[in-house]
Motif scaffolding. Structure first.
Motif, mmCIF file in Angstrom:
data_model
loop_
_atom_site.group_PDB
_atom_site.id
_atom_site.type_symbol
_atom_site.label_atom_id
_atom_site.label_comp_id
_atom_site.label_asym_id
_atom_site.label_seq_id
_atom_site.Cartn_x
_atom_site.Cartn_y
_atom_site.Cartn_z
ATOM 1 N N PRO A 111 0.797 -1.231 0.000
ATOM 2 C CA PRO A 111 0.000 0.000 0.000
ATOM 3 C C PRO A 111 0.832 1.285 0.000
ATOM 4 C CG PRO A 111 -0.184 -1.116 2.119
ATOM 5 C CD PRO A 111 0.571 -2.039 1.201
ATOM 6 N N HIS A 112 2.081 1.233 0.428
ATOM 7 C CA HIS A 112 2.934 2.436 0.442
ATOM 8 C C HIS A 112 3.965 2.394 -0.679
ATOM 9 C CE1 HIS A 112 1.185 3.586 4.254
ATOM 10 N NE2 HIS A 112 1.420 2.363 4.692
ATOM 11 N N PHE A 113 3.641 1.614 -1.712
ATOM 12 C CA PHE A 113 4.577 1.381 -2.814
ATOM 13 C C PHE A 113 5.215 2.664 -3.326
ATOM 14 C CE2 PHE A 113 5.218 1.605 -7.398
ATOM 15 C CZ PHE A 113 6.264 0.706 -7.547
ATOM 16 N N ARG A 114 4.401 3.633 -3.714
ATOM 17 C CA ARG A 114 4.946 4.836 -4.347
ATOM 18 C C ARG A 114 5.895 5.580 -3.427
ATOM 19 N NH1 ARG A 114 5.292 9.892 -5.418
ATOM 20 N NH2 ARG A 114 5.214 10.743 -7.502
ATOM 21 N N ASP A 115 5.503 5.799 -2.180
ATOM 22 C CA ASP A 115 6.353 6.533 -1.238
ATOM 23 C C ASP A 115 7.684 5.813 -1.016
ATOM 24 O OD1 ASP A 115 4.442 8.516 -0.919
ATOM 25 O OD2 ASP A 115 3.549 7.559 0.847
ATOM 26 N N TYR A 116 7.626 4.506 -0.780
ATOM 27 C CA TYR A 116 8.847 3.735 -0.522
ATOM 28 C C TYR A 116 9.706 3.641 -1.781
ATOM 29 C CZ TYR A 116 6.459 2.127 3.757
ATOM 30 O OH TYR A 116 5.806 2.045 4.958
ATOM 31 N N HIS A 117 9.053 3.413 -2.919
ATOM 32 C CA HIS A 117 9.753 3.305 -4.195
ATOM 33 C C HIS A 117 10.527 4.595 -4.486
ATOM 34 C CE1 HIS A 117 10.227 1.671 -8.283
ATOM 35 N NE2 HIS A 117 9.935 2.880 -8.743
ATOM 36 N N VAL A 118 9.890 5.723 -4.306
ATOM 37 C CA VAL A 118 10.539 7.015 -4.549
ATOM 38 C C VAL A 118 11.656 7.266 -3.535
ATOM 39 C CG1 VAL A 118 10.163 9.519 -4.535
ATOM 40 C CG2 VAL A 118 8.546 8.029 -5.724
ATOM 41 N N MET A 119 11.407 6.980 -2.258
ATOM 42 C CA MET A 119 12.425 7.197 -1.234
ATOM 43 C C MET A 119 13.673 6.355 -1.520
ATOM 44 S SD MET A 119 12.355 6.684 2.918
ATOM 45 C CE MET A 119 12.139 4.909 2.817
ATOM 46 N N LEU A 120 13.479 5.106 -1.881
ATOM 47 C CA LEU A 120 14.626 4.240 -2.146
ATOM 48 C C LEU A 120 15.359 4.652 -3.412
ATOM 49 C CD1 LEU A 120 13.341 0.718 -1.056
ATOM 50 C CD2 LEU A 120 14.623 2.427 0.264
ATOM 51 N N ASP A 121 14.649 5.174 -4.386
ATOM 52 C CA ASP A 121 15.301 5.693 -5.586
ATOM 53 C C ASP A 121 16.187 6.890 -5.226
ATOM 54 O OD1 ASP A 121 15.786 5.458 -8.354
ATOM 55 O OD2 ASP A 121 14.347 7.064 -8.785
#
Length: 172
Positions: free
Chosen positions: A56-66
């Motif tokens: 459910p937090h895919f976008r936030d985590y994906h962007v942070m890790l990028d």
């Protein structure tokens, strides 16, 4: 070009001039090579988790890790070039990284988002420890330029660990 000339070029020395004694160059370049191996290992793990994030937090985590991956990768060239500037050498291959890295890889088929973030937090905290160890080596040899760079990387790495910690905290 004849074979002797080619072999001679292959054996050419990388004697970069430095005012540091040879033992200082060896100690600092060795510390930086291990640090570089760990930085590449952390970069690849961060990108691995970025690529395999779900939930459910895919976008936030994906962007942070990028963003974190970009910051980690930015360290690699500066670490390697610092070793060369003082007359040392640095890593030469993936195999060399594997022999020197202290941070563990994660090849699991599936890792939960929370476990990914917690593992990266721990790895960043461990990298802070390695950065501090390298700082001690550089300070011992009065290499103020490298200690200055390390201080910035310590701050950046602590910030990444903090963000990862806060992201994994349960709502109270």
């Amino acid at each position: 070009m004849d074979r002797t000339a080619v072999e001679s070029r292959r054996k050419a020395s990388l004697n970069t001039p430095s005012d540091l004694p040879s033992n200082a160059t060896a100690d600092i370049a060795g510390a930086l090579a291990a640090l570089l191996a760990d930085t590449f290992a952390l970069y690849l793990k961060t990108k691995n988790f970025h690529w395999h994030m779900s939930g459910p937090h895919f976008r936030d985590y994906h962007v942070m890790l990028d963003e974190q991956g970009e910051q980690i990768f930015a360290m690699t060239d500066a670490i390697a070039e610092r070793a060369r500037k003082i007359g040392g050498t640095t890593i030469r291959s993936i195999g060399h990284i594997g022999r020197l890295q202290r941070l563990l890889d994660n090849d699991a088929d599936f890792v939960t988002p929370r476990d990914m973030l917690a593992e990266l937090k721990d790895d960043n905290q461990q990298l802070v420890s390695f950065l501090r160890q390298a700082h001690e080596v550089c300070a011992e040899h009065n290499d103020v330029a490298t200690t200055s760079l390390l201080e910035v990387w310590i701050d950046e790495t602590e910030r990444r660990a903090w963000f990862l910690f806060e992201t994994t905290r349960s709502a109270e």
